[in-house]
Design an enzyme around this catalytic site. Structure first.
Site, PDB file in Angstrom:
ATOM      1  N   ARG A 109       2.686 -10.533  10.852  1.00  0.00           N
ATOM      2  CA  ARG A 109       2.808  -9.753  12.193  1.00  0.00           C
ATOM      3  C   ARG A 109       2.157  -8.460  12.153  1.00  0.00           C
ATOM      4  NH1 ARG A 109       6.737 -13.717  11.555  1.00  0.00           N
ATOM      5  NH2 ARG A 109       6.445 -13.373   9.279  1.00  0.00           N
ATOM      6  N   THR A 110       2.652  -7.798  11.142  1.00  0.00           N
ATOM      7  CA  THR A 110       2.110  -6.345  11.312  1.00  0.00           C
ATOM      8  C   THR A 110       0.609  -6.299  11.180  1.00  0.00           C
ATOM      9  OG1 THR A 110       4.330  -6.007  10.221  1.00  0.00           O
ATOM     10  CG2 THR A 110       2.423  -3.962  10.472  1.00  0.00           C
ATOM     11  N   LYS A 125      -9.176  -2.705 -11.070  1.00  0.00           N
ATOM     12  CA  LYS A 125     -10.020  -2.075 -12.193  1.00  0.00           C
ATOM     13  C   LYS A 125      -9.555  -0.844 -12.723  1.00  0.00           C
ATOM     14  CE  LYS A 125     -14.468  -3.515 -10.445  1.00  0.00           C
ATOM     15  NZ  LYS A 125     -15.561  -2.706  -9.556  1.00  0.00           N
ATOM     16  N   ARG A 170       0.186  -0.313   4.241  1.00  0.00           N
ATOM     17  CA  ARG A 170       1.567  -1.166   3.745  1.00  0.00           C
ATOM     18  C   ARG A 170       1.464  -1.066   2.255  1.00  0.00           C
ATOM     19  NH1 ARG A 170       4.362  -6.523   5.716  1.00  0.00           N
ATOM     20  NH2 ARG A 170       4.915  -5.280   7.259  1.00  0.00           N
ATOM     21  N   HIS A 207       9.717   1.392   8.018  1.00  0.00           N
ATOM     22  CA  HIS A 207       8.671   0.438   8.817  1.00  0.00           C
ATOM     23  C   HIS A 207       8.980   0.905  10.252  1.00  0.00           C
ATOM     24  CE1 HIS A 207       6.285  -2.751   9.979  1.00  0.00           C
ATOM     25  NE2 HIS A 207       7.003  -3.789   9.575  1.00  0.00           N
TER      26      HIS A 207
END
Ligand code: CP
Length: 319
Positions: free
Chosen positions: A58-59, A86, A108, A136
């Site tokens: 969704r986000t 890496k 996120r 959030h």
């Protein structure tokens, strides 16, 4: 317009008037999205980079759509294929991207505080798309918009937040936002999933669904966040559903016109009965998804206005 923030890292720093300004603009975008109106000029010439270090449907999709509907050049980083693999650090990755002059960075990250740290190292506007158990903010804003549209107001409502409060950034941002807007918040969870000291946030605490849901206007269910659990927080999913899963029998204790919310992704039959989730007379879960695009459009629009103003103020003086 009362929204002066440089970044959107959490709900905590926002004043109620800023929340209202953001929701008012989101409401406009929601209506225009329904009519197919596009505003390609709003973010024209700006570059938006989406960096998702944790899975999202969704986000990530709604931030990408929001940016494209407002005319930004949108780049989605495939974080599994970057030089982080890496051994490059998050900060070096951020500095590298910053050198390419992005305007909006959507991040996120599984670690609480990682997005705040990154925001200190870059020149652009940073939007927190969820960091660990911390915040959030766009989820809480889209939840607030959904509630305001369904109930006609965002104050003096009785709102139950139920389930895995302990691991939930959605709960934390919602408790902060709904508290700032003067709502009565009830938290319902088994003691193992209720954070210690949570009553200090001015919430009422219950470990019984029927008592906690008595007379509420809004029932917000939370996902059981198994990926953040390292021990036995619940006896079994079956037992959890029996005691804390939302079904028709438990919902009867809420007001007859109470709405049912869930941020997604849902575990049907664990925290919510699929029949309730799909009941279009009670469930506003799909509206939450729809409002997600509008809220993210509004957030990026307002941050971009502030970014442009700052750049004008800081331009070199020509002699
Ligand atoms: N609600 C929410 O954040 O969903 P995603 O994980 O799918 O983005």
């Amino acid at each position: 317009m009362t929204f002066r923030a440089q970044h959107l890292l959490g709900i905590e720093p926002l004043h109620p008037t800023e929340i209202t300004a953001l929701l008012d603009l989101s409401d406009r975008y929601a209506e225009e999205n329904r009519r197919g109106v596009r505003h390609k000029d709003v973010l024209a010439g700006l570059t938006q980079i989406n960096m998702f270090f944790e899975n999202s449907t969704r986000t990530q999709a709604s931030f990408e759509l929001a940016g494209k509907r407002l005319g930004a050049d949108v780049m989605n980083m495939s974080m599994g294929q970057t030089s982080l693999k890496k051994g490059e650090t998050l900060i070096d990755t951020a500095l590298t991207l910053n050198a390419m002059h992005p305007d909006l960075l959507v991040v996120r990250h599984p670690n609480s505080g990682a997005v705040d740290l990154l925001a200190q190292k870059v020149n652009c506007a940073v939007l927190n798309a969820g960091d660990g158990r911390h915040e959030h903010p766009t989820q809480a804003l889209l939840d607030a918009l959904t509630i305001r549209r369904a109930k006609g107001r965002l104050h003096r409502l009785s709102i139950a937040i139920c389930g895995d409060i302990a691991h939930s950034r959605v709960a934390r941002s919602n408790i902060t936002l709904l508290g700032k807007m003067e709502n009565r918040i009830r938290l319902i969870a088994p003691p193992t999933l209720m954070p210690a000291g949570i009553a200090e946030f001015g919430c009422e605490v219950f470990d019984d669904m029927e008592k906690g849901l008595e007379g509420v206007d809004v029932v917000m269910m939370l996902r059981l966040q198994k990926e953040r659990m390292d021990g036995g927080f619940i006896p079994s999913e079956r037992e959890y559903f029996h005691r804390y899963g939302l079904d028709a029998n438990k919902l009867k204790f809420a007001k007859p016109d109470a709405i049912v919310m869930h941020p997604g992704p849902m575990n049907r039959g664990v925290e919510i009965d699929g029949v309730i989730a799909d009941d279009i007379n009670r469930s506003v879960i799909q509206t939450q998804v729809e409002m997600g695009v509008a809220v993210r459009m509004a957030a990026m629009d307002l941050l971009a206005r502030n970014l442009r103003e700052r750049r004008v103020d800081n331009r070199p003086v020509l002699v």
